[in-house]
Design a protein around this motif. Structure first.
Motif, PDB file in Angstrom:
ATOM      1  N   ARG A   1      50.114  30.693   7.877  1.00 62.87           N
ATOM      2  CA  ARG A   1      50.945  30.217   6.756  1.00 62.87           C
ATOM      3  C   ARG A   1      50.096  29.975   5.515  1.00 62.87           C
ATOM      4  O   ARG A   1      50.486  30.327   4.400  1.00 62.87           O
ATOM      5  N   ILE A   2      48.927  29.362   5.694  1.00 64.98           N
ATOM      6  CA  ILE A   2      48.047  29.081   4.558  1.00 64.98           C
ATOM      7  C   ILE A   2      47.557  30.385   3.931  1.00 64.98           C
ATOM      8  O   ILE A   2      47.594  30.551   2.710  1.00 64.98           O
ATOM      9  N   LEU A   3      47.096  31.327   4.762  1.00 65.49           N
ATOM     10  CA  LEU A   3      46.587  32.590   4.237  1.00 65.49           C
ATOM     11  C   LEU A   3      47.683  33.407   3.554  1.00 65.49           C
ATOM     12  O   LEU A   3      47.438  34.045   2.527  1.00 65.49           O
ATOM     13  N   LYS A   4      48.891  33.361   4.103  1.00 61.64           N
ATOM     14  CA  LYS A   4      50.008  34.082   3.481  1.00 61.64           C
ATOM     15  C   LYS A   4      50.324  33.476   2.116  1.00 61.64           C
ATOM     16  O   LYS A   4      50.511  34.191   1.130  1.00 61.64           O
TER      17      LYS A   4
ATOM     18  N   LEU B   1      41.660  24.755  12.603  1.00 63.23           N
ATOM     19  CA  LEU B   1      42.993  24.162  12.707  1.00 63.23           C
ATOM     20  C   LEU B   1      43.444  24.153  14.159  1.00 63.23           C
ATOM     21  O   LEU B   1      42.882  24.845  15.011  1.00 63.23           O
ATOM     22  N   THR B   2      44.481  23.369  14.454  1.00 62.85           N
ATOM     23  CA  THR B   2      44.950  23.275  15.841  1.00 62.85           C
ATOM     24  C   THR B   2      45.731  24.506  16.282  1.00 62.85           C
ATOM     25  O   THR B   2      45.684  24.869  17.443  1.00 62.85           O
ATOM     26  N   LYS B   3      46.439  25.158  15.347  1.00 62.77           N
ATOM     27  CA  LYS B   3      47.277  26.296  15.728  1.00 62.77           C
ATOM     28  C   LYS B   3      47.081  27.459  14.764  1.00 62.77           C
ATOM     29  O   LYS B   3      46.894  27.274  13.565  1.00 62.77           O
ATOM     30  N   THR B   4      47.184  28.658  15.319  1.00 66.55           N
ATOM     31  CA  THR B   4      47.045  29.876  14.528  1.00 66.55           C
ATOM     32  C   THR B   4      48.156  30.004  13.496  1.00 66.55           C
ATOM     33  O   THR B   4      47.925  30.499  12.390  1.00 66.55           O
ATOM     34  N   LYS B   5      49.357  29.526  13.827  1.00 62.42           N
ATOM     35  CA  LYS B   5      50.481  29.677  12.889  1.00 62.42           C
ATOM     36  C   LYS B   5      50.227  28.933  11.582  1.00 62.42           C
ATOM     37  O   LYS B   5      50.642  29.377  10.517  1.00 62.42           O
TER      38      LYS B   5
ATOM     39  N   GLN C   1      46.480  18.856  10.736  1.00 63.55           N
ATOM     40  CA  GLN C   1      46.190  19.841  11.765  1.00 63.55           C
ATOM     41  C   GLN C   1      44.714  20.234  11.852  1.00 63.55           C
ATOM     42  O   GLN C   1      44.351  21.091  12.635  1.00 63.55           O
ATOM     43  N   VAL C   2      43.846  19.610  11.078  1.00 60.89           N
ATOM     44  CA  VAL C   2      42.418  19.955  11.083  1.00 60.89           C
ATOM     45  C   VAL C   2      41.756  19.357  12.314  1.00 60.89           C
ATOM     46  O   VAL C   2      41.801  18.158  12.539  1.00 60.89           O
ATOM     47  N   GLN C   3      41.139  20.230  13.129  1.00 57.71           N
ATOM     48  CA  GLN C   3      40.401  19.767  14.302  1.00 57.71           C
ATOM     49  C   GLN C   3      38.949  19.474  13.955  1.00 57.71           C
ATOM     50  O   GLN C   3      38.371  18.508  14.433  1.00 57.71           O
TER      51      GLN C   3
ATOM     52  N   LYS D   1      37.689  32.660  17.119  1.00 57.48           N
ATOM     53  CA  LYS D   1      37.768  32.177  15.741  1.00 57.48           C
ATOM     54  C   LYS D   1      39.176  32.273  15.163  1.00 57.48           C
ATOM     55  O   LYS D   1      39.359  32.111  13.963  1.00 57.48           O
ATOM     56  N   CYS D   2      40.172  32.538  15.992  1.00 57.04           N
ATOM     57  CA  CYS D   2      41.512  32.852  15.477  1.00 57.04           C
ATOM     58  C   CYS D   2      42.173  31.708  14.710  1.00 57.04           C
ATOM     59  O   CYS D   2      43.069  31.950  13.916  1.00 57.04           O
ATOM     60  N   THR D   3      41.755  30.470  14.897  1.00 54.79           N
ATOM     61  CA  THR D   3      42.373  29.361  14.161  1.00 54.79           C
ATOM     62  C   THR D   3      41.525  28.907  12.970  1.00 54.79           C
ATOM     63  O   THR D   3      41.862  27.926  12.324  1.00 54.79           O
ATOM     64  N   ASN D   4      40.449  29.609  12.678  1.00 53.48           N
ATOM     65  CA  ASN D   4      39.533  29.188  11.625  1.00 53.48           C
ATOM     66  C   ASN D   4      39.883  29.772  10.263  1.00 53.48           C
ATOM     67  O   ASN D   4      40.287  30.921  10.161  1.00 53.48           O
ATOM     68  N   ILE D   5      39.666  28.973   9.231  1.00 51.36           N
ATOM     69  CA  ILE D   5      39.778  29.417   7.840  1.00 51.36           C
ATOM     70  C   ILE D   5      38.429  29.174   7.178  1.00 51.36           C
ATOM     71  O   ILE D   5      37.818  28.125   7.362  1.00 51.36           O
ATOM     72  N   ARG D   6      38.000  30.140   6.393  1.00 54.05           N
ATOM     73  CA  ARG D   6      36.751  30.041   5.655  1.00 54.05           C
ATOM     74  C   ARG D   6      37.092  29.772   4.192  1.00 54.05           C
ATOM     75  O   ARG D   6      37.888  30.485   3.601  1.00 54.05           O
TER      76      ARG D   6
END
Length: 196
Positions: free
Chosen positions: A104-107, A96-100, A71-73, A30-35
């Protein structure tokens, strides 16, 4: 008798390691997911989830718009886990495609502190396994007390608490270790009385 006890202790340690490995595996998947929490369900009928995510990015983080939106998969509503009769809308899960990009969004969301969608407050969080979320929830009471005493607490991945005391940063993975440490610091022991 001693052999049986040590075998049981080894078995418990192996089970704990296995559970931790499984939790890490789920969190890695789940590392690339945002809730996204708090978007009304009526909105999705008019637009797709990707469009809702795009509007959130444009409204809150206009300087990231061009990079992140493409970047949304995958995007979907997640089913209820705890209580299907709850009055709260189901969460939207964005892959998303990448964890970075997620980081960035969460930061940016942490820095902004109040993320909105059409003027209503929403929450953007990392998607973690249920076990990790439960382990993090168990630290909440202690976290609030430490924050109230200005000890700069932080929850570290997966479920460790860290805070500053006497100029040093201390980190604990479970309440037992924190309890043992607090016996050496009477002021801390008094603060956390009844919590550990």
């Amino acid at each position: 008798m001693v052999e049986i006890t040590s075998e049981e202790q080894n078995k418990v340690k192996r089970m704990k390691r296995t559970e931790d490995s499984l939790r890490d595996l789920w969190d890695n998947i789940k590392c690339t997911n945002i809730r996204i929490i708090g978007v009304p369900e009526e909105e999705e009928k008019k637009k797709g989830y990707e469009k809702i995510f795009e509007e959130i990015i444009v409204e809150n983080f206009p300087n990231m718009e061009k990079e992140i939106v493409n970047q949304v998969q995958e995007a979907q509503r997640v089913p209820y886990r705890i209580n299907p009769r709850r009055n709260m809308p189901r969460h939207i899960l964005i892959k998303l495609t990448k964890t970075k990009h997620k980081e960035r969004i969460l930061k940016a969301a942490r820095e902004k502190q109040q993320v909105t969608y059409k003027g209503n407050p929403i929450c953007l969080t990392a998607d973690l396994s249920a076990e990790t979320l439960q382990a993090r929830r168990e630290w909440q009471d202690i976290f609030k007390v430490l924050k109230g005493k200005n000890l700069q607490p932080r929850l570290l991945y997966p479920a460790r608490i860290s805070f500053k005391i006497d100029g040093e940063i201390k980190s604990f993975s479970d309440k037992q270790k924190l309890r043992e440490f607090s016996t050496t610091k009477p002021a801390l022991q008094q603060m956390l009385k009844g919590l550990i």
